[in-house]
Design a protein around this motif. Structure first.
Motif, PDB file in Angstrom:
ATOM      1  N   MET A   1     -57.116 -62.441 -88.155  1.00 32.93           N
ATOM      2  CA  MET A   1     -56.542 -61.467 -89.094  1.00 32.93           C
ATOM      3  C   MET A   1     -57.667 -60.820 -89.893  1.00 32.93           C
ATOM      4  N   VAL A   2     -57.566 -59.545 -90.102  1.00 36.11           N
ATOM      5  CA  VAL A   2     -58.572 -58.792 -90.840  1.00 36.11           C
ATOM      6  C   VAL A   2     -58.381 -59.026 -92.335  1.00 36.11           C
ATOM      7  N   GLU A   3     -59.486 -59.331 -93.007  1.00 36.98           N
ATOM      8  CA  GLU A   3     -59.421 -59.483 -94.459  1.00 36.98           C
ATOM      9  C   GLU A   3     -59.181 -58.124 -95.103  1.00 36.98           C
ATOM     10  N   PRO A   4     -58.478 -58.086 -96.230  1.00 38.00           N
ATOM     11  CA  PRO A   4     -58.285 -56.806 -96.909  1.00 38.00           C
ATOM     12  C   PRO A   4     -59.605 -56.258 -97.438  1.00 38.00           C
ATOM     13  N   GLN A   5     -59.708 -54.975 -97.414  1.00 35.31           N
ATOM     14  CA  GLN A   5     -60.857 -54.273 -97.984  1.00 35.31           C
ATOM     15  C   GLN A   5     -60.377 -53.702 -99.316  1.00 35.31           C
ATOM     16  N   ARG A   6     -61.163 -53.871-100.371  1.00 33.17           N
ATOM     17  CA  ARG A   6     -60.766 -53.365-101.687  1.00 33.17           C
ATOM     18  C   ARG A   6     -61.801 -52.368-102.165  1.00 33.17           C
ATOM     19  N   LEU A   7     -61.353 -51.131-102.428  1.00 37.73           N
ATOM     20  CA  LEU A   7     -62.221 -50.040-102.839  1.00 37.73           C
ATOM     21  C   LEU A   7     -61.850 -49.586-104.249  1.00 37.73           C
ATOM     22  N   LEU A   8     -62.855 -49.412-105.094  1.00 37.66           N
ATOM     23  CA  LEU A   8     -62.645 -48.889-106.439  1.00 37.66           C
ATOM     24  C   LEU A   8     -63.461 -47.611-106.576  1.00 37.66           C
ATOM     25  N   VAL A   9     -62.780 -46.497-106.859  1.00 37.82           N
ATOM     26  CA  VAL A   9     -63.459 -45.222-107.065  1.00 37.82           C
ATOM     27  C   VAL A   9     -63.711 -45.073-108.565  1.00 37.82           C
ATOM     28  N   VAL A  10     -64.945 -44.718-108.923  1.00 40.79           N
ATOM     29  CA  VAL A  10     -65.334 -44.671-110.329  1.00 40.79           C
ATOM     30  C   VAL A  10     -65.898 -43.297-110.691  1.00 40.79           C
ATOM     31  N   CYS A  11     -65.419 -42.757-111.803  1.00 37.05           N
ATOM     32  CA  CYS A  11     -66.009 -41.550-112.396  1.00 37.05           C
ATOM     33  C   CYS A  11     -66.166 -41.800-113.897  1.00 37.05           C
ATOM     34  N   LYS A  78     -65.716 -55.978-116.111  1.00 29.83           N
ATOM     35  CA  LYS A  78     -66.564 -56.954-115.402  1.00 29.83           C
ATOM     36  C   LYS A  78     -65.811 -57.592-114.239  1.00 29.83           C
ATOM     37  N   ARG A  79     -64.525 -57.768-114.390  1.00 29.86           N
ATOM     38  CA  ARG A  79     -63.690 -58.353-113.342  1.00 29.86           C
ATOM     39  C   ARG A  79     -63.727 -57.517-112.054  1.00 29.86           C
ATOM     40  N   ASP A  80     -63.895 -56.202-112.203  1.00 26.73           N
ATOM     41  CA  ASP A  80     -63.910 -55.312-111.035  1.00 26.73           C
ATOM     42  C   ASP A  80     -65.032 -55.656-110.055  1.00 26.73           C
ATOM     43  N   PHE A  81     -66.136 -56.162-110.569  1.00 28.13           N
ATOM     44  CA  PHE A  81     -67.255 -56.502-109.692  1.00 28.13           C
ATOM     45  C   PHE A  81     -66.929 -57.685-108.788  1.00 28.13           C
ATOM     46  N   ASP A  82     -66.010 -58.525-109.212  1.00 32.13           N
ATOM     47  CA  ASP A  82     -65.566 -59.646-108.394  1.00 32.13           C
ATOM     48  C   ASP A  82     -64.403 -59.274-107.482  1.00 32.13           C
ATOM     49  N   GLU A  83     -63.563 -58.361-107.941  1.00 29.88           N
ATOM     50  CA  GLU A  83     -62.328 -58.064-107.225  1.00 29.88           C
ATOM     51  C   GLU A  83     -62.450 -56.997-106.153  1.00 29.88           C
ATOM     52  N   ASP A  85     -64.632 -54.864-103.093  1.00 29.08           N
ATOM     53  CA  ASP A  85     -65.719 -54.942-102.117  1.00 29.08           C
ATOM     54  C   ASP A  85     -66.731 -53.823-102.339  1.00 29.08           C
ATOM     55  N   TRP A  86     -66.236 -52.647-102.709  1.00 28.09           N
ATOM     56  CA  TRP A  86     -67.096 -51.487-102.944  1.00 28.09           C
ATOM     57  C   TRP A  86     -66.677 -50.778-104.223  1.00 28.09           C
ATOM     58  N   LEU A  87     -67.663 -50.387-105.031  1.00 27.77           N
ATOM     59  CA  LEU A  87     -67.441 -49.533-106.186  1.00 27.77           C
ATOM     60  C   LEU A  87     -68.052 -48.188-105.811  1.00 27.77           C
ATOM     61  N   LEU A  88     -67.183 -47.213-105.568  1.00 22.06           N
ATOM     62  CA  LEU A  88     -67.562 -45.923-105.023  1.00 22.06           C
ATOM     63  C   LEU A  88     -67.662 -44.909-106.154  1.00 22.06           C
ATOM     64  N   CYS A  89     -68.873 -44.555-106.516  1.00 23.02           N
ATOM     65  CA  CYS A  89     -69.134 -43.737-107.699  1.00 23.02           C
ATOM     66  C   CYS A  89     -69.172 -42.250-107.354  1.00 23.02           C
ATOM     67  N   ALA A  90     -68.632 -41.439-108.271  1.00 26.86           N
ATOM     68  CA  ALA A  90     -68.539 -40.003-108.045  1.00 26.86           C
ATOM     69  C   ALA A  90     -69.901 -39.307-108.070  1.00 26.86           C
ATOM     70  N   ASP A  91     -70.777 -39.723-108.983  1.00 26.22           N
ATOM     71  CA  ASP A  91     -72.077 -39.054-109.076  1.00 26.22           C
ATOM     72  C   ASP A  91     -73.167 -40.040-109.484  1.00 26.22           C
ATOM     73  N   HIS A  92     -74.400 -39.539-109.559  1.00 26.69           N
ATOM     74  CA  HIS A  92     -75.543 -40.413-109.857  1.00 26.69           C
ATOM     75  C   HIS A  92     -75.451 -41.044-111.245  1.00 26.69           C
ATOM     76  N   ARG A 109     -73.234 -53.232-103.864  1.00 27.78           N
ATOM     77  CA  ARG A 109     -71.884 -52.786-103.507  1.00 27.78           C
ATOM     78  C   ARG A 109     -71.423 -51.636-104.391  1.00 27.78           C
ATOM     79  N   SER A 110     -72.318 -51.143-105.255  1.00 29.54           N
ATOM     80  CA  SER A 110     -72.047 -49.975-106.092  1.00 29.54           C
ATOM     81  C   SER A 110     -72.848 -48.822-105.503  1.00 29.54           C
ATOM     82  N   VAL A 111     -72.133 -47.841-104.967  1.00 28.81           N
ATOM     83  CA  VAL A 111     -72.771 -46.766-104.206  1.00 28.81           C
ATOM     84  C   VAL A 111     -72.101 -45.432-104.519  1.00 28.81           C
ATOM     85  N   LEU A 112     -72.740 -44.348-104.085  1.00 32.62           N
ATOM     86  CA  LEU A 112     -72.111 -43.037-104.197  1.00 32.62           C
ATOM     87  C   LEU A 112     -70.990 -42.931-103.163  1.00 32.62           C
ATOM     88  N   PHE A 113     -69.821 -42.498-103.590  1.00 32.18           N
ATOM     89  CA  PHE A 113     -68.657 -42.379-102.715  1.00 32.18           C
ATOM     90  C   PHE A 113     -68.960 -41.516-101.498  1.00 32.18           C
TER      91      PHE A 113
END
Length: 167
Positions: A1-11, A78-83, A85-92, A109-113
């Motif tokens: 079974m595939v593990e869930p992927q969790r994405l957080l978009v941040v601006c 701070k909890r978001d960093f544990d929960e 998989d990726w923190l997808l940031c809008a800009d630099h 795991r914090s990158v540009l979207f």
């Protein structure tokens, strides 16, 4: 079974770019049948916590068949960093802010979207712009959402046991 992927978009304030990106991602993931991928959004600032997205963001998403009116702004925690998989940031600037808050182990795991999705450029903030600026941002985040689905499908197809982590 595939593990869930969790994405957080941040601006910055979680009322324009990140809720539009969340809506676009949810819509594209649903179309692709990727129900195991969860999406949320947050802002680095606290100015709009509890408020719905900007009315122009809601109208823009609605014109493209996506309802984001029920979303509410929240601040990155701070909890978001544990929960997630990726923190997808809008800009630099968002990326710098997120990485400054991230535990050392989470910084990679914090990158540009757009870059994570395989596309170029940051997502500009349309807040001080007009309707055309919101449409341009929608075009970007929807293209990134489509590319993200392709990335995830590629990972799930080629590495079914590794739904999290870097590709």
């Amino acid at each position: 079974m595939v593990e869930p992927q969790r994405l957080l978009v941040v601006c910055l304030g979680n009322i324009c770019r990140s809720p539009m990106a969340e809506g676009a991602l949810r819509a594209r993931l649903e179309q692709a049948g990727l129900r195991q991928v969860e999406v949320d959004s947050a802002g680095t600032g606290d100015w709009h916590v509890g408020l719905p997205p900007d009315s122009r963001a809601i109208a823009t998403a609605r014109r493209h068949g996506v309802d984001i009116a029920g979303l509410r702004a929240r601040q990155l925690s701070k909890r978001d960093f544990d929960e997630f998989d990726w923190l997808l940031c809008a800009d630099h600037a968002n990326l710098r802010d997120v990485q400054s808050l991230a535990p050392r182990a989470s910084r990679g795991r914090s990158v540009l979207f757009m870059e994570w999705a395989g596309l170029a450029g940051p997502v500009p903030d349309p807040y001080t712009g007009n309707e055309s600026h919101f449409e341009q941002v929608w075009a970007q985040v929807d293209a990134a959402a489509q590319a993200a689905v392709a990335r995830l499908l590629g990972r799930l197809t080629h590495n079914p046991g590794q739904a999290t982590g870097d590709t």
